[in-house]
Write a protein that holds these residues in place. Sequence first.
Motif, mmCIF file in Angstrom:
data_model
loop_
_atom_site.group_PDB
_atom_site.id
_atom_site.type_symbol
_atom_site.label_atom_id
_atom_site.label_comp_id
_atom_site.label_asym_id
_atom_site.label_seq_id
_atom_site.Cartn_x
_atom_site.Cartn_y
_atom_site.Cartn_z
ATOM 1 N N ALA A 424 0.831 -1.204 0.000
ATOM 2 C CA ALA A 424 0.000 0.000 0.000
ATOM 3 C C ALA A 424 0.865 1.254 0.000
ATOM 4 O O ALA A 424 0.585 2.227 -0.713
ATOM 5 C CB ALA A 424 -0.934 -0.012 1.210
ATOM 6 N N CYS A 425 1.941 1.241 0.799
ATOM 7 C CA CYS A 425 2.839 2.401 0.843
ATOM 8 C C CYS A 425 3.587 2.564 -0.478
ATOM 9 O O CYS A 425 3.791 3.689 -0.947
ATOM 10 C CB CYS A 425 3.817 2.244 2.001
ATOM 11 S SG CYS A 425 4.672 3.763 2.458
ATOM 12 N N ALA A 426 3.987 1.444 -1.070
ATOM 13 C CA ALA A 426 4.609 1.515 -2.401
ATOM 14 C C ALA A 426 3.626 2.074 -3.420
ATOM 15 O O ALA A 426 4.019 2.763 -4.372
ATOM 16 C CB ALA A 426 5.094 0.132 -2.821
ATOM 17 N N GLY A 427 2.334 1.793 -3.215
ATOM 18 C CA GLY A 427 1.312 2.347 -4.100
ATOM 19 C C GLY A 427 1.272 3.855 -4.072
ATOM 20 O O GLY A 427 0.976 4.504 -5.081
ATOM 21 N N VAL A 428 1.576 4.455 -2.915
ATOM 22 C CA VAL A 428 1.667 5.918 -2.821
ATOM 23 C C VAL A 428 2.756 6.430 -3.758
ATOM 24 O O VAL A 428 2.557 7.385 -4.527
ATOM 25 C CB VAL A 428 1.957 6.352 -1.370
ATOM 26 C CG1 VAL A 428 2.221 7.856 -1.312
ATOM 27 C CG2 VAL A 428 0.804 5.974 -0.457
ATOM 28 N N ILE A 429 3.913 5.787 -3.706
ATOM 29 C CA ILE A 429 5.044 6.219 -4.533
ATOM 30 C C ILE A 429 4.734 6.028 -6.014
ATOM 31 O O ILE A 429 4.969 6.922 -6.836
ATOM 32 C CB ILE A 429 6.312 5.443 -4.135
ATOM 33 C CG1 ILE A 429 6.660 5.721 -2.671
ATOM 34 C CG2 ILE A 429 7.483 5.812 -5.042
ATOM 35 C CD1 ILE A 429 7.794 4.871 -2.136
ATOM 36 N N VAL A 430 4.200 4.847 -6.346
ATOM 37 C CA VAL A 430 3.860 4.567 -7.745
ATOM 38 C C VAL A 430 2.807 5.557 -8.241
ATOM 39 O O VAL A 430 2.868 6.036 -9.383
ATOM 40 C CB VAL A 430 3.377 3.112 -7.890
ATOM 41 C CG1 VAL A 430 2.842 2.862 -9.300
ATOM 42 C CG2 VAL A 430 4.502 2.135 -7.567
ATOM 43 N N GLY A 431 1.829 5.890 -7.388
ATOM 44 C CA GLY A 431 0.796 6.848 -7.773
ATOM 45 C C GLY A 431 1.365 8.229 -8.034
ATOM 46 O O GLY A 431 0.973 8.909 -8.994
ATOM 47 N N VAL A 432 2.309 8.668 -7.199
ATOM 48 C CA VAL A 432 2.944 9.979 -7.398
ATOM 49 C C VAL A 432 3.736 9.990 -8.698
ATOM 50 O O VAL A 432 3.708 10.977 -9.451
ATOM 51 C CB VAL A 432 3.855 10.316 -6.204
ATOM 52 C CG1 VAL A 432 4.703 11.553 -6.507
ATOM 53 C CG2 VAL A 432 3.030 10.538 -4.947
ATOM 54 N N ILE A 433 4.435 8.915 -8.977
ATOM 55 C CA ILE A 433 5.215 8.830 -10.213
ATOM 56 C C ILE A 433 4.308 8.971 -11.427
ATOM 57 O O ILE A 433 4.619 9.687 -12.388
ATOM 58 C CB ILE A 433 5.996 7.500 -10.248
ATOM 59 C CG1 ILE A 433 7.116 7.507 -9.203
ATOM 60 C CG2 ILE A 433 6.593 7.254 -11.641
ATOM 61 C CD1 ILE A 433 7.790 6.166 -9.019
#
Length: 649
Positions: A424-433
């Motif tokens: 879920a936290c990696a999803g934050v990063i992927v979403g920002v990218i």
Amino acid sequence: MANAPEATADAKAAEEMEFTGWKRELQGWQRPLFFWICVSFTVFHLLVLNVYPIDSVLFRAIHVGWGAVIGFGLYSGTRGKSLDRVAPLDWLLILLSIACATYVGINIDELQFRAGALYEPGDVAAGFIGTLLIMELTRRTAGLALPIIASIFILYCFAGPWLPGILYHRGYDFGYFFSYIYSDQGIFGVTTQVSSTYIVLFITFGAFLTVSKAGDYFNDLAVSLVGWARGGPAKVAVLSGILFGTISGSAVGNVVASGMITIPMMRRVGYTRSTAGAIEATSSTGGQITPPVMGAGAFIMAEITGIPYTDIALAAVIPCLLFYIACYVHCDLHAVKHGLRGLPRSELTPISTMMRKVYLLAPIFVLIGTLMMGFSEFRAGTLGIISALVASWINSKHRMGVGATLDALHIAARETAQLVAICACAGVIVGVIALTGIGGRFSHLILSVAGESKFLAMLFAMFISLILGMGMPTTAAYAVAASVVAPGLTRLGIEPLVAHMFIFYYAVVSAITPPVALASFAAAAMAKADQWETSMIAVKLGLATFIVPFMFFYSPLLLAQGDLLPILHVFITASAGVFFLACATEGWLNGPINLPLRVVLFAGALCLIVPEPISDMVGIGIGLSIWAMQRARHGKNPGDKVPAPAIER
């Protein structure tokens, strides 16, 4: 050999290398409450994946919310406080997690309609609170590194208008960002899709194998097969790594599971504490690239690239074999170099006895067979779980009844909680990218720096993957690198499978790469050795493994892409290259090798990396020539002349 209490204490010390938060052992009424919450979590996922599917975004929201309930209940936010009960603040966090998931569930249709365009105050509130909850859950279960990196990416969304060059973007307002990131474009995106499906299922499969004692059988089988050989316990660690790695995708988990057995055995025959820890760390790290289960990042790779998971698992076979060939050769050379012997055969369980329990391997064969027959990963994993139950019924000593089955379901949920947070936290990063477009601009930077040189681009990708992996779990490191680096590599004409496997491999071996080497630190804790010395020895032992990704970069045949005979040819030459590279690193080939010959042998090994007839012939010629010279100089068995060392206490 270490006694049981010492081994348990060592295992807990090793686990703390992976977790910054601290696991609770709940007491009183809270213990059964969270036991049944965990059991229900696993059963719910198995039912949705196999019997009654629901809306995918709703499923992921429930998955994250339920996982957060388990995480905040079972992980304390501070050391030494409320480790036997859930603290009042954590009950508040649990209620907020339920509220955020409920909001998504009630408004799922409206949220999907408004996604990326409009937002309501409730969307912003749920998104902001839900994102903070994910950051705190990740801090507790996986450490500070990933939340800090995610926070930097979040700040980047708001600071873009004031940043120069490729970092510039127009910026986003508060409401838009949090309503966007708390959707299937961010937290509920591809990474959470993977954790809610593949990861839950295969962790459950591993839990059933553990409870049925099949995991113990893997270690016992490794001891019986190679424990008697020179340096046998180290070779047991290697073989155990490849066997146990088929069901576990965690480097530190592998260290804890097999290190309790192998590290004391290695100490017994003369390995120093640091070397014993380094061997265990290196062999355990390879479990994440060992089919059929591999690490969680491999499932994310399947979703990102659209390549079937069975193809990814097949492509990983030869790199996995090369990894363990390198580990095994290093262990053998180290043993002969230092006069290390094996365990007495009289103390080992006879192979014939182990063969009577070979049915415990059935779940692995069922999983592999059903995947190769074209069954979905969900159906194959479920059949593997059922076969583990059936195999346990044959073993009268460890037959899984209702209680053991519930324990396996409970263990699966506990082990999934960390990966729910990480994904879920990696999803934050992927979403920002994706939102800011920084991935595309970063790809352009890679192309401009590397020019037309694919080698420079891959070298650049290697360093990024290693650096990310030092600060984050493999899953998150791969997800970020795949979003930022992989597009640039594919634009250079590198095949997607090659690019993503390259990144994934280095994200995995970052677990033994200083300055933050989680697997090495965990093994050092179990061996009571110096962390830095253990890490440096692990790098030395794993040096040949660091070259393997460049092998399949130059020859995709090593990823099983092509006809059988060419694949066999490059596998044989690559194995020879790994062997000579290990000899050059250890400084031993039929006896000690002087420095000039080591340099020449190292160069010959590198020649075997490039799959060209001329370079192969040069490499083989150099290797065989030095082997003949060494044999003539030192005789056939120079290792027999080396005295057994005194054991370090």
